[in-house]
Structure formats: structure tokens, C-alpha cells
Design an enzyme around this catalytic site. Structure first.
Site, PDB file in Angstrom:
ATOM      1  N   ARG A 182     -27.593 -12.240  -2.485  1.00  0.00           N
ATOM      2  CA  ARG A 182     -27.337 -12.773  -1.139  1.00  0.00           C
ATOM      3  C   ARG A 182     -27.946 -11.854  -0.079  1.00  0.00           C
ATOM      4  O   ARG A 182     -28.601 -12.306   0.847  1.00  0.00           O
ATOM      5  CB  ARG A 182     -25.837 -12.930  -0.917  1.00  0.00           C
ATOM      6  CG  ARG A 182     -25.213 -14.217  -1.458  1.00  0.00           C
ATOM      7  CD  ARG A 182     -25.528 -14.504  -2.910  1.00  0.00           C
ATOM      8  NE  ARG A 182     -24.876 -15.698  -3.409  1.00  0.00           N
ATOM      9  CZ  ARG A 182     -23.737 -15.690  -4.097  1.00  0.00           C
ATOM     10  NH1 ARG A 182     -23.119 -14.543  -4.380  1.00  0.00           N
ATOM     11  NH2 ARG A 182     -23.228 -16.830  -4.522  1.00  0.00           N
ATOM     12  N   ASP A 211     -29.321 -15.484  -7.953  1.00  0.00           N
ATOM     13  CA  ASP A 211     -28.403 -16.496  -7.457  1.00  0.00           C
ATOM     14  C   ASP A 211     -29.210 -17.541  -6.683  1.00  0.00           C
ATOM     15  O   ASP A 211     -30.443 -17.464  -6.624  1.00  0.00           O
ATOM     16  CB  ASP A 211     -27.314 -15.884  -6.576  1.00  0.00           C
ATOM     17  CG  ASP A 211     -25.960 -16.551  -6.800  1.00  0.00           C
ATOM     18  OD1 ASP A 211     -25.861 -17.762  -6.504  1.00  0.00           O
ATOM     19  OD2 ASP A 211     -25.031 -15.888  -7.281  1.00  0.00           O
ATOM     20  N   HIS A 284     -25.886 -21.740 -10.147  1.00  0.00           N
ATOM     21  CA  HIS A 284     -26.438 -20.746  -9.211  1.00  0.00           C
ATOM     22  C   HIS A 284     -27.916 -20.490  -9.515  1.00  0.00           C
ATOM     23  O   HIS A 284     -28.366 -19.341  -9.588  1.00  0.00           O
ATOM     24  CB  HIS A 284     -25.630 -19.445  -9.279  1.00  0.00           C
ATOM     25  CG  HIS A 284     -24.259 -19.576  -8.681  1.00  0.00           C
ATOM     26  ND1 HIS A 284     -24.046 -19.676  -7.330  1.00  0.00           N
ATOM     27  CD2 HIS A 284     -23.031 -19.650  -9.263  1.00  0.00           C
ATOM     28  CE1 HIS A 284     -22.741 -19.784  -7.095  1.00  0.00           C
ATOM     29  NE2 HIS A 284     -22.107 -19.779  -8.260  1.00  0.00           N
ATOM     30  N   ASP A 346     -20.544 -19.360 -14.263  1.00  0.00           N
ATOM     31  CA  ASP A 346     -19.508 -19.835 -13.349  1.00  0.00           C
ATOM     32  C   ASP A 346     -20.035 -20.929 -12.427  1.00  0.00           C
ATOM     33  O   ASP A 346     -21.236 -21.071 -12.220  1.00  0.00           O
ATOM     34  CB  ASP A 346     -18.983 -18.675 -12.509  1.00  0.00           C
ATOM     35  CG  ASP A 346     -20.059 -18.072 -11.625  1.00  0.00           C
ATOM     36  OD1 ASP A 346     -21.157 -17.799 -12.151  1.00  0.00           O
ATOM     37  OD2 ASP A 346     -19.831 -17.886 -10.416  1.00  0.00           O
ATOM     38  N   GLU A 347     -19.112 -21.670 -11.857  1.00  0.00           N
ATOM     39  CA  GLU A 347     -19.382 -22.631 -10.781  1.00  0.00           C
ATOM     40  C   GLU A 347     -20.631 -23.480 -11.057  1.00  0.00           C
ATOM     41  O   GLU A 347     -21.578 -23.486 -10.283  1.00  0.00           O
ATOM     42  CB  GLU A 347     -19.514 -21.888  -9.444  1.00  0.00           C
ATOM     43  CG  GLU A 347     -18.232 -21.173  -9.044  1.00  0.00           C
ATOM     44  CD  GLU A 347     -18.339 -20.411  -7.747  1.00  0.00           C
ATOM     45  OE1 GLU A 347     -17.338 -20.346  -7.017  1.00  0.00           O
ATOM     46  OE2 GLU A 347     -19.420 -19.865  -7.460  1.00  0.00           O
ATOM     47  N   TRP A 413     -11.989 -14.059 -13.467  1.00  0.00           N
ATOM     48  CA  TRP A 413     -11.986 -13.918 -12.006  1.00  0.00           C
ATOM     49  C   TRP A 413     -11.076 -14.917 -11.305  1.00  0.00           C
ATOM     50  O   TRP A 413     -10.618 -14.673 -10.199  1.00  0.00           O
ATOM     51  CB  TRP A 413     -13.406 -14.027 -11.456  1.00  0.00           C
ATOM     52  CG  TRP A 413     -13.981 -15.425 -11.451  1.00  0.00           C
ATOM     53  CD1 TRP A 413     -14.534 -16.081 -12.497  1.00  0.00           C
ATOM     54  CD2 TRP A 413     -14.072 -16.308 -10.329  1.00  0.00           C
ATOM     55  NE1 TRP A 413     -14.963 -17.338 -12.110  1.00  0.00           N
ATOM     56  CE2 TRP A 413     -14.703 -17.499 -10.784  1.00  0.00           C
ATOM     57  CE3 TRP A 413     -13.700 -16.214  -8.995  1.00  0.00           C
ATOM     58  CZ2 TRP A 413     -14.950 -18.590  -9.943  1.00  0.00           C
ATOM     59  CZ3 TRP A 413     -13.952 -17.301  -8.150  1.00  0.00           C
ATOM     60  CH2 TRP A 413     -14.576 -18.466  -8.628  1.00  0.00           C
ATOM     61  N   TYR A 438     -11.559  -8.625  -5.524  1.00  0.00           N
ATOM     62  CA  TYR A 438     -12.736  -8.986  -4.732  1.00  0.00           C
ATOM     63  C   TYR A 438     -12.743  -8.146  -3.455  1.00  0.00           C
ATOM     64  O   TYR A 438     -11.972  -8.402  -2.528  1.00  0.00           O
ATOM     65  CB  TYR A 438     -12.739 -10.483  -4.440  1.00  0.00           C
ATOM     66  CG  TYR A 438     -13.391 -11.285  -5.551  1.00  0.00           C
ATOM     67  CD1 TYR A 438     -13.185 -10.955  -6.893  1.00  0.00           C
ATOM     68  CD2 TYR A 438     -14.224 -12.360  -5.272  1.00  0.00           C
ATOM     69  CE1 TYR A 438     -13.786 -11.664  -7.914  1.00  0.00           C
ATOM     70  CE2 TYR A 438     -14.835 -13.083  -6.286  1.00  0.00           C
ATOM     71  CZ  TYR A 438     -14.611 -12.730  -7.609  1.00  0.00           C
ATOM     72  OH  TYR A 438     -15.216 -13.428  -8.620  1.00  0.00           O
ATOM     73  N   ASP A 440     -14.950  -8.001  -1.239  1.00  0.00           N
ATOM     74  CA  ASP A 440     -15.568  -8.648  -0.081  1.00  0.00           C
ATOM     75  C   ASP A 440     -14.524  -9.381   0.750  1.00  0.00           C
ATOM     76  O   ASP A 440     -14.852  -9.904   1.822  1.00  0.00           O
ATOM     77  CB  ASP A 440     -16.659  -9.618  -0.523  1.00  0.00           C
ATOM     78  CG  ASP A 440     -16.163 -10.678  -1.497  1.00  0.00           C
ATOM     79  OD1 ASP A 440     -15.307 -10.353  -2.336  1.00  0.00           O
ATOM     80  OD2 ASP A 440     -16.651 -11.830  -1.436  1.00  0.00           O
ATOM     81  N   TRP A 488     -19.293  -9.160  -3.356  1.00  0.00           N
ATOM     82  CA  TRP A 488     -20.240 -10.240  -3.085  1.00  0.00           C
ATOM     83  C   TRP A 488     -20.695 -10.122  -1.642  1.00  0.00           C
ATOM     84  O   TRP A 488     -19.900  -9.825  -0.750  1.00  0.00           O
ATOM     85  CB  TRP A 488     -19.565 -11.596  -3.329  1.00  0.00           C
ATOM     86  CG  TRP A 488     -19.046 -11.753  -4.725  1.00  0.00           C
ATOM     87  CD1 TRP A 488     -17.770 -11.571  -5.168  1.00  0.00           C
ATOM     88  CD2 TRP A 488     -19.821 -12.076  -5.886  1.00  0.00           C
ATOM     89  NE1 TRP A 488     -17.693 -11.785  -6.521  1.00  0.00           N
ATOM     90  CE2 TRP A 488     -18.934 -12.098  -6.992  1.00  0.00           C
ATOM     91  CE3 TRP A 488     -21.169 -12.365  -6.106  1.00  0.00           C
ATOM     92  CZ2 TRP A 488     -19.349 -12.390  -8.292  1.00  0.00           C
ATOM     93  CZ3 TRP A 488     -21.584 -12.665  -7.391  1.00  0.00           C
ATOM     94  CH2 TRP A 488     -20.694 -12.669  -8.463  1.00  0.00           C
TER      95      TRP A 488
END
Length: 797
Positions: A182, A211, A284, A346-347, A413, A438, A440, A488
Site C-alpha cells: 500500500r 497486493d 488481492h 485471505d479476502e 486474524w 493490528y 494500524d 497494514w
């Protein structure tokens, strides 16, 4: 650790006090060690470490890396003397006086050590380079080497309290993560990040390299990953929940060459740190698809993402994709010698797979029931390839969906539940739940902090983290390897900001993962923090000092609003200054005779129908060069608008989410304090898809004309207006009659107040039935899931 020993530490050990002995400046050691060792026993006597001191190690040692080099470099810089290192000595050699002796004992665990300081010498015992290295890291802290300026013409020697330290980690995996996809970070900073990991005896750096927003590792076989995937055209400005969404229009990116990665890997290995690379798949993947669109299930076109979130376009599980990923992983594994390769997992939205004729045919051919099993098929193929190279995969806990790959290690997570399930299946687990791991997420009041993604993980919560869940058998517990903190960087653009979010919470996590549960003590840890802030300052490492600043506690009472300042600091004369422009004749001070200075804890009341004004505070303490400088907070706006609800009782059919519980729970909805756009502030209560009934009960029959309720709409964050809010009333506390429904049509995105007008209605109690949106629309983040409903102040007039 016995309380009496802590008292000895704080009363008998002088931190960085100096005197001149024989023309040399003498530094007195301290035992403010983080992470706290297993045990510390004090003894009689002082060891003098000076220009005669040498390091003499057992010639039987065959070190995997040099455990002395960092200590040697620091010692020579800070003492002004050379430090000889040799393996040629005997037990009765008179030169052992004033030396640091390093002995081998193969019965000691791999990362354990014994550090004995006596009047004659310092003796370190370990079985490996890692154990010896950690002993020298402890000695480095005892001597405060990092806090001292370079010696130049000023020579130094040390007086160290005789003691016996027996130490070793509770968990074998102690990690810190950094997302550079990012926001890219330069090599020099990556090395600095590894330095801090190593200093606090963590042993793993999880490097998130790819990502949707950027591909950060050079892959020579696929040059478009450097030419296209490593760069995005623009980046989101502000929070992704803001409306309207805006971008900066500036091209952004970067990547690490093979040479740079080899250099970083070598640097980490010299500090006892293993680097685990992460190459995200099957989700991602938008940056990779922008470079090689044939890897997707649709022809595209694809673009490197300039915003955050989860995207529908993912790797298609065809042979072209598997060839690409195997070639990528081949290059990755030549650069990183780690046992583990992280493959994400993930995701991963399934819409593209469900719409793909190829995927449907593949599922039929392989006997897969649904897209979740197709993801499991994808992960198993990658695992087989990685295993064939003598390595193992780690994946986020979504790799459990559809069936877990047999040799995979799960990084849990989404809470600890995934880790528990994996451990019961016999797979290894690394616990890294979003709460509290986390880093962040916000660490203090969002009104005082830079914009963050959300959540609230203060340092106390991080310190209390224990990776070991309840309910596992003794055998299953062996699969819990340890834990990790994650950084993150969606909202963390600079290296300094990374440090601010990571520290001091990463220090708390280091002690949580290293120190035995019986030796952990928040008060003792807290007392050591100011010493370590001095160390971080000397290391030029940024950090948040919010933990040592007073906490401002707002409370609403029928008689008015109170602001209380609470401080855990043990410094004398701890005062809090409220800027004079915020004080007026309407404020009254409680438990204080001064009009502007409050000795902590102090309290002020404000009694008025409405109040909207800013305040700020600063901390004053006894002057001491070893304490952080007092800091003034940003201006914080209070919006205090008490209504008839403030004196009423309030209850709900279900508690708000633990992530967004409100200040003091459900009472936050009637305390007169209006929330702002920071949905993770203390004024919001939230429910994740579940209907909730809120009852507000008055002491006497009360006449009302209107009800106003604060609500939030932020589709990017899965936050939507409720499907409905129905209101009923009762005059006898038994029978409730419908009196109206909030009209939410045309409500704009962001925070708004919805109102229900009534006509001189007399009630004893009100009942609000709130139904969150049950299914997020297709094409939106979180499509198909139930939405969050965020509720703020309920005002009754």
C-alpha cells in the site's frame, strides 16, 4: 517476579547516573529490561566493565551467525575502547578477570540463555548463536548502550550490579509484519525496522510484498510486474469511508531488486531475524492482473488499485495462472531461505469464479461442491509446489474455508477461532487476531490521532494478549507457535508514521510473547516504558507517547458534564493544564483549589443546556532528562447537547459489538455527547447485522415532541443505514403502542441525524427496534454480507 524485587530495582538501581573514576566516566547499569526475563536474582557486588574487558567464547561453538558484532560495534563507539574477541582461553586463565565469557551448554533450549554478572566477570551460557545474541541484547539494555552518545574523546566504563538472569521465550514464533504494497518503504528503513525487531528479541519479520495497490518484488521472468504492477496512477485521499471519494492524481510506486532483497535478508540473518515473504493469492491480485490480464477470469482491462478494500478480480485457477505463480515462487524462494513462504489466501471474492464457465467445468471435473472448495483446491496446488521445494506455506485463516491444506500453517486474524479450528486439525497456528494485534488500528482517542483504518487497540490491550486460547488439549496447544503484530499501511504513508503506529505497542507485544505469564506485570512494564522512550529517542525511532499522557474521561450526569484526567504516571507534580480560553464562569473545578491547574486526578464540571467548545491539555512534570518532553494535545471539540434522555435509563436486547461498544456501553447513546465522523470513536455503538431493541425509560411521565438519532452511512466500510427503525411508546410500562418510523430515505453518506417528529406525546418509556441492512448489494465491498449499523446520540426533546 516478587514485588520486593521490583522495589529493589526502582530504589537501588541508578539509571544513567555518572561519576568520574580514574579520569573515566562511569555508567551505572539498570535492569529495566524488555521483554522481562524469566527470572532475575540480585547478588552482592559490582562488576566493572572497562578497557581491559574482552569477549572470550567457547571454541566448541559453531555459530550460524556472529552474535557479538552488534554489541562490539556499540561498545567501541560508546566506550572509546577496542573490544577484543577470542576463543583462546582456559578456565584458570587470570585474563578472565573483567572479561565477558561465553560458554556452551547443549542442554539449554535454542533461544534460551543464562547471564551471570559477578564481581569477577560476566558469564553467558547458551547452546546457540541465537541464545548468545539475546544475552548480548540484554547486556546492551543493562548498559544503556543505545542511549549514550559516541565517546569521541570521553572514555567510559560501567559498574554493573551482580545478578543472575535466566531467560528464554515463551513462544517460538514472535513476529512483526509490515505491508509495503500500500505504501512503499525504502531499504534503509526496512533495515531499521529489523533492528527494532531484533532489539526486543522478536525473531520474525513478515514482509507483505504484493497486493492490489502494488507489486514490490522484482521477478526477472515477468518484467511487467516491475514496469506496470509496481505503480499506481493515484492514491485515495482521506479515509475510504469519506464521501465523496477523492484522489491525489500522483503516480506512486516502487519495488525491491533481487540485490536489495539479498542485502536485507543477510542483514536480518545477522540479527537473528528470519524474513517471511508474502505473495498474495488468489485474491488481492489486481496489480498482477494489470500487468498480465490473462491471469484473470475476465479479459479486463485491469488497473493497479488506487484505493483500499477488497476487489472482485482475482487470479483465475487455470494452468496459465499456476505456471505464473510457480515461476514467481521459484524466484522468491531463491531470495528467501525461510522455512515458510506466506501465500495470503485471505479476502478472495468468489463472484468471478462463480460466473466463469472454466471454473464451473474445473469444479465439476475435480468434484468440488462450491467456490470455497475451489479456493482450497487452489491453495493445495500451491502448497504441493512449495512443499516440493522443501518449504512450507503460511496462509491467513480463510485457507480453512473449503478444507485446510494438510501441511499449511494458519495465521489466525479474524479472531482466534480459525486458529483453534486449525490446531484441532493438527495444523500449526500463529495467532494474530485483529484485536489486539493490528497495530494500524487506533491506539488512543481518534480525535487526537492521525487517521487510521479503524478499530481501537491501546497498548494495555496489546500487552494482555496471549496467543494460547482456552479449550485446547495439551497436544493441540503444541500447535500454537506464537503470535504476530501487523502493520497494514493504507493510512500510513511514511516511515516515521509506521514507527508511530508500531511503537510502543510492538514493545508490549514483544514482552507478551516472550515473558512467562506469571512474570508479566502491566505496572512494572509501564514503569519501564519511559526508560525505553529515551532509548527510542536515541535510536531516532518515532513512537506514540499517548500511553504516558493523561487519559481524558468524559462522563455525563444529570447534573452536568464532567471531564476527569487520569494518569498512571508515578512522576511527582503531575499536573494538567487546561488552556485558559476554554475555561469560563460556567466551569467549576472539583477536588482542586486552582482555577487552571489540576493535580491528577482532577475533575471539572460543566452545567449547561448546550455546550460546544474546544479544549486542549498539556502535561507538566518534574524536570528530568530521562522522561519524554511534555506534549500538548491537538484541540479537541466537545459537542455536549443534553436532552431529556440523559436522566433516563437505557437498555438493549443485545450488547453492542466489542469492537464498537460505546463509552461505557449502551449509555453512550443518551449521554449528550454527539459523535463525529470517526466511527471508531467512543460515542458510537454498533451492531453487526443483528436486530436490536433499545428501551429508554423515564422516572416519571414525560412529554416529548421529537426524537433524534445519529446514524452513519459508509458503504466502503460495510456501514449502511438500517433497513428500518420503528418506535413504540408505553404509558404503563406494560403495553407498547406504535408511534412512528424514522424516515431514512434520501439520507446522505456520512454522519447524519435522523428525526421523528411527535405532537406532545406523553410516555413512560420508548422502544426503538432497529433492523440493520441484512445483505450488502452486489458489487459493493462486503457484497452478500450483513451490514454494520452504527448508532450515535439518541436525543429526546
Amino acid at each position: 517476579m516478587r514485588p520486593s524485587l521490583k522495589i529493589i530495582f526502582t530504589t537501588c538501581l541508578i539509571i544513567l547516573t555518572s561519576s568520574f573514576i580514574f579520569g573515566q566516566k562511569t555508567i551505572y547499569g539498570n535492569l529495566n529490561i524488555i521483554p522481562q526475563p524469566k527470572s532475575i536474582e540480585l547478588a552482592e557486588g559490582i562488576f566493572r566493565l572497562n578497557h581491559k574487558t574482552k569477549i572470550i567464547y567457547d571454541p566448541q561453538f559453531h555459530f550460524s551467525f556472529d552474535p557479538f558484532q552488534i554489541f562490539k560495534k556499540l561498545y567501541e563507539e560508546k566506550s572509546g575502547f577496542p573490544l577484543m574477541i577470542t576463543d583462546k582461553s582456559s578456565e584458570d586463565d587470570p585474563r578472565n578477570k573483567q572479561d565477558i565469557l561465553v560458554d556452551m551448554n547443549q542442554s539449554i533450549a535454542e533461544e534460551d540463555y543464562i547471564l551471570k554478572i559477578s564481581k569477577e566477570n560476566v558469564r553467558i551460557t547458551s547452546s546457540t548463536a541465537q541464545g548468545a545474541f539475546y544475552a548480548f541484547q540484554t547486556l546492551r539494555q543493562i548498559m544503556s548502550l543505545d542511549q549514550l552518545p559516541k565517546a569521541h574523546d570521553q572514555h567510559r566504563q560501567w559498574n554493573l550490579q551482580a545478578s543472575l538472569i535466566t531467560d528464554g521465550p515463551r513462544y517460538s514464533y514472535r513476529g512483526l509484519h509490515l505491508d509495503v504494497a500500500r505504501h512503499f518503504q525504502p531499504v534503509d528503513f526496512i533495515k531499521k525496522y529489523i533492528d527494532r525487531i531484533s532489539f526486543y528479541k522478536m525473531n520474525t519479520f513478515h514482509w507483505h510484498l504484493t497486493d492490489d495497490q502494488g507489486w514490490r518484488i522484482e521477478i526477472k521472468k515477468y518484467p511487467k510486474l516491475q514496469e506496470i504492477a509496481a505503480w499506481r496512477d493515484e492514491t485515495l485521499v482521506g479515509h475510504y469511508s469519506d464521501f465523496p471519494v477523492t484522489y491525489d492524481g500522483i503516480k506512486y510506486g516502487g519495488f525491491y531488486t533481487h540485490e536489495e532483497i539479498r542485502d536485507v535478508v543477510k542483514y536480518a540473518s545477522e540479527r537473528g531475524v528470519t524474513i517471511i515473504p508474502e505473495i498474495e493469492m488468489p485474491g488481492h491480485a489486481q496489480a498482477a492482473l494489470a500487468a498480465y490480464p490473462e491471469l484473470g477470469c475476465t479479459p479486463g482491462p485491469f488497473k493497479v488499485a488506487g484505493t483500499w478494500g477488497v476487489f472482485e478480480d482475482v487470479f483465475c485457477p487455470n494452468e496459465i495462472t499456476f505456471t505464473f505463480l510457480e515461476n514467481v515462487l521459484e524466484e522468491v524462494m531463491t531470495l528467501f531461505p525461510s522455512k515458510y513462504i506466506h501465500i495470503g489466501g485471505d479476502e478472495c471474492p468468489k463472484n468471478r469464479w462463480n460466473e466463469s464457465a472454466y471454473c464451473q467445468q474445473l469444479m465439476k471435473k475435480e468434484g468440488l461442491k462450491n467456490a470455497s472448495e475451489l479456493q482450497s483446491y487452489f491453495i493445495r496446488r500451491i502448497e504441493n509446489y512449495v512443499n516440493s521445494k522443501g518449504r512450507q506455506i503460511i496462509g491467513w485463516d480463510e485457507i480453512l474455508d473449503g478444507g485446510l491444506a494438510p501441511n499449511a500453517t494458519v495465521m489466525s486474524w479474524r479472531g482466534k477461532e480459525g486458529g483453534i479450528a486449525a490446531a484441532k486439525l493438527g495444523n500449526d497456528v500463529i495467532m494474530t487476531p485483529g484485536s489486539p494485534c493490528y497495530l494500524d488500528h487506533y491506539q488512543a482517542d481518534p480525535a487526537f490521532e492521525p487517521v487510521a483504518i479503524g478499530g481501537f487497540n491501546p497498548i494495555e490491550k496489546v500487552y494482555e494478549f496471549d496467543p494460547m486460547p482456552e479449550g485446547l488439549s495439551e497436544k493441540e496447544q503444541t500447535h500454537i507457535l506464537g503470535g504476530q503484530g501487523n502493520v497494514w499501511t493504507e493510512y500510513i504513508p511514511t516511515s516515521s508514521h509506521v514507527e508511530y503506529m508500531a511503537y510502543p505497542r510492538a514493545i508490549a507485544l514483544a514482552e507478551a510473547l516472550w515473558t512467562p505469564r506469571t512474570e508479566k506485570d502491566w505496572s512494572h512494564f509501564y514503569s519501564k516504558l519511559t526508560e525505553h522512550f529515551v532509548t527510542l529517542d536515541s535510536m531516532k525511532t518515532n513512537y506514540s507517547a499517548s500511553v504516558v499522557q493523561p487519559q481524558v474521561i468524559l462522563e455525563s450526569h444529570p447534573e452536568g458534564l464532567s471531564l476527569t484526567w487520569k494518569s498512571e504516571l508515578d512522576r511527582p507534580l503531575q499536573n494538567i493544564y487546561i488552556t485558559s480560553d476554554t475555561l469560563s464562569h460556567d466551569w467549576r473545578l472539583v477536588d482542586s483549589g486552582d482555577t487552571t491547574w489540576l493535580r491528577s486526578p482532577g475533575k471539572i464540571f460543566y452545567k449547561s443546556e448546550t455546550y460546544t467548545k474546544a479544549y486542549k491539555y498539556s502535561v507538566s512534570s518534574e524536570k528530568n532528562e530521562n522522561h519524554p518532553k511534555p506534549k500538548v494535545s491537538p484541540v479537541n471539540g466537545i459537542s455536549y447537547n443534553p436532552s431529556k434522555a440523559i436522566a433516563a435509563s437505557i437498555s438493549s436486547s443485545s450488547k453492542p459489538s466489542e469492537r464498537y461498544p460505546g463509552r461505557g456501553g449502551i449509555k453512550a447513546l443518551t449521554d449528550g455527547l454527539r459523535g463525529n465522523k470517526f466511527f471508531n470513536g467512543q460515542d458510537w455503538c454498533a451492531w453487526d447485522g443483528d436486530p436490536v431493541v433499545i428501551d429508554i425509560r423515564f422516572d416519571t411521565m414525560t412529554e416529548i415532541d421529537s426524537i433524534t438519532m445519529g446514524i452513519l452511512s459508509s458503504p466502503q466500510a460495510w456501514i449502511y443505514l438500517p433497513e428500518s427503525v420503528l418506535v413504540k411508546a408505553t404509558t404503563d410500562l406494560e403495553t407498547y403502542q406504535y408511534i412512528g418510523t424514522f424516515d431514512l430515505s434520501g439520507t446522505p453518506a456520512g454522519r447524519t441525524d435522523a428525526s421523528l417528529r411527535l405532537a406532545n406525546t406523553k410516555v413512560m418509556a420508548l422502544r426503538l427496534s432497529i433492523l440493520p441492512l441484512q445483505k450488502i448489494p452486489s458489487g459493493m465491498p462486503g457484497a452478500g454480507h450483513a451490514a454494520w449499523a452504527f448508532i450515535d446520540e439518541i436525543s429526546i426533546y
